[in-house]
Design a protein around this motif. Structure first.
Motif, short mmCIF file in Angstrom:
data_model
loop_
_atom_site.label_atom_id
_atom_site.label_comp_id
_atom_site.label_asym_id
_atom_site.label_seq_id
_atom_site.Cartn_x
_atom_site.Cartn_y
_atom_site.Cartn_z
N PRO A 149 0.84 -1.20 0.00
CA PRO A 149 0.00 0.00 0.00
C PRO A 149 0.88 1.25 0.00
O PRO A 149 1.90 1.30 0.68
CB PRO A 149 -0.80 -0.12 1.31
CG PRO A 149 -0.71 -1.56 1.69
CD PRO A 149 0.62 -2.04 1.19
N ALA A 150 0.48 2.26 -0.76
CA ALA A 150 1.25 3.50 -0.82
C ALA A 150 0.93 4.41 0.36
O ALA A 150 1.76 5.22 0.77
CB ALA A 150 0.96 4.23 -2.13
N ILE A 151 -0.29 4.28 0.91
CA ILE A 151 -0.73 5.10 2.03
C ILE A 151 -1.22 4.18 3.13
O ILE A 151 -1.99 3.25 2.88
CB ILE A 151 -1.85 6.06 1.61
CG1 ILE A 151 -1.37 7.00 0.48
CG2 ILE A 151 -2.37 6.87 2.79
CD1 ILE A 151 -2.45 7.86 -0.11
N ALA A 152 -0.76 4.42 4.35
CA ALA A 152 -1.16 3.58 5.48
C ALA A 152 -2.65 3.68 5.74
O ALA A 152 -3.25 4.76 5.57
CB ALA A 152 -0.39 3.99 6.73
N PRO A 153 -3.30 2.58 6.14
CA PRO A 153 -4.72 2.65 6.49
C PRO A 153 -4.93 3.57 7.69
O PRO A 153 -4.03 3.74 8.52
CB PRO A 153 -5.07 1.19 6.84
CG PRO A 153 -3.77 0.55 7.18
CD PRO A 153 -2.74 1.23 6.34
N ARG A 154 -6.11 4.17 7.75
CA ARG A 154 -6.42 5.10 8.84
C ARG A 154 -7.61 4.58 9.62
O ARG A 154 -8.66 4.26 9.04
CB ARG A 154 -6.71 6.50 8.28
CG ARG A 154 -5.57 7.04 7.44
CD ARG A 154 -5.73 8.52 7.09
NE ARG A 154 -6.95 8.81 6.36
CZ ARG A 154 -7.25 10.02 5.89
NH1 ARG A 154 -6.42 11.04 6.08
NH2 ARG A 154 -8.37 10.22 5.21
N PRO A 155 -7.50 4.48 10.94
CA PRO A 155 -8.64 4.04 11.75
C PRO A 155 -9.71 5.12 11.78
O PRO A 155 -9.42 6.32 11.72
CB PRO A 155 -8.03 3.83 13.14
CG PRO A 155 -6.86 4.78 13.18
CD PRO A 155 -6.31 4.78 11.77
N LEU A 156 -10.96 4.71 11.85
CA LEU A 156 -12.08 5.62 11.97
C LEU A 156 -12.53 5.62 13.44
O LEU A 156 -13.00 4.60 13.95
CB LEU A 156 -13.22 5.20 11.05
CG LEU A 156 -12.88 5.24 9.55
CD1 LEU A 156 -14.00 4.62 8.73
CD2 LEU A 156 -12.61 6.67 9.10
N ILE A 157 -12.33 6.76 14.10
CA ILE A 157 -12.52 6.86 15.54
C ILE A 157 -13.56 7.94 15.84
O ILE A 157 -13.60 8.98 15.19
CB ILE A 157 -11.19 7.25 16.24
CG1 ILE A 157 -10.07 6.26 15.85
CG2 ILE A 157 -11.35 7.32 17.74
CD1 ILE A 157 -10.26 4.85 16.34
#
Length: 208
Positions: free
Chosen positions: A13-21
């Protein structure tokens, strides 16, 4: 000599996953970005390690638990030092671990952007009339197989579908509608290009 060119594609992946908080400052569900730093807390002989995330709108922090209440003697000194120094490779390894992040946060936002590292395993590009692609994934991605192949080989998705309809595309392990599914680690894709006028260009794209 075989006319099949075997290439391993390592997809990251080019961009790290982001948690939805649920952000208690913004008052709603927000994506949080990785801050690039660990927080290490020692309580006696017990160690906690978190990777710090921040709300994209207000910079509120959220801690992604990496180690919890772990006895210091059970942690290798080199690993603990890497946490304490915010080792970039270690940050990246945990930031791109979508499965673990989803397990902690419940929901994550993933980008379809990837990078592909290509390694020629066998065959000669100038003689090949078939491709065998071995896919290896470093991290998780929602990117579909047809979009990956289209982007890397310079083919339209409709043409890939036509190749599949003509049984010029095969997948191992076999699966129905593999082109329209997200990438899977270990998937092998074989493309018969013997009847394609631009065979040479496709083969060249597969390994560069």
């Amino acid at each position: 000599m075989s006319r099949t060119l075997c290439v391993r594609w390592t997809i990251a992946p080019a961009i790290a996953p982001r948690p939805l908080i649920n952000c208690n400052r913004c008052g709603g569900l927000k994506p949080y970005r990785c801050g690039g730093k660990f927080r290490v807390n020692a309580n006696g002989k017990r160690i906690d390690v978190w990777l710090i995330y921040r709300c994209v709108d207000c910079d509120n922090s959220w801690n992604f638990a990496i180690l919890e209440r772990r006895n210091r003697r059970d942690i290798e000194p080199a690993l603990l030092a890497a946490f304490e120094s915010n080792d970039p490779d270690l940050v990246r390894r945990h930031a791109f671990d979508g499965a673990m992040l989803r397990g902690r946060a419940g929901r994550i936002e993933e980008s379809p952007g990837v990078t592909a590292r290509k390694e020629l395993l066998d065959g000669e590009p100038g003689r090949a009339t078939a491709l065998e692609l071995e896919l290896r994934l470093e991290g998780t991605t929602p990117l579909r197989l047809d979009r990956l192949l289209a982007g890397e080989l310079g083919l339209s998705r409709s043409r890939l579908q036509a190749l599949d309809n003509r049984r010029r595309l095969t997948f191992e392990p076999d699966g129905a509608k593999a082109l329209r599914k997200p990438l899977r680690n270990g998937l092998a894709v074989r493309i018969d290009l013997a009847e394609e006028s631009d065979c040479t260009a496709i083969v060249s794209a597969a390994c560069r």
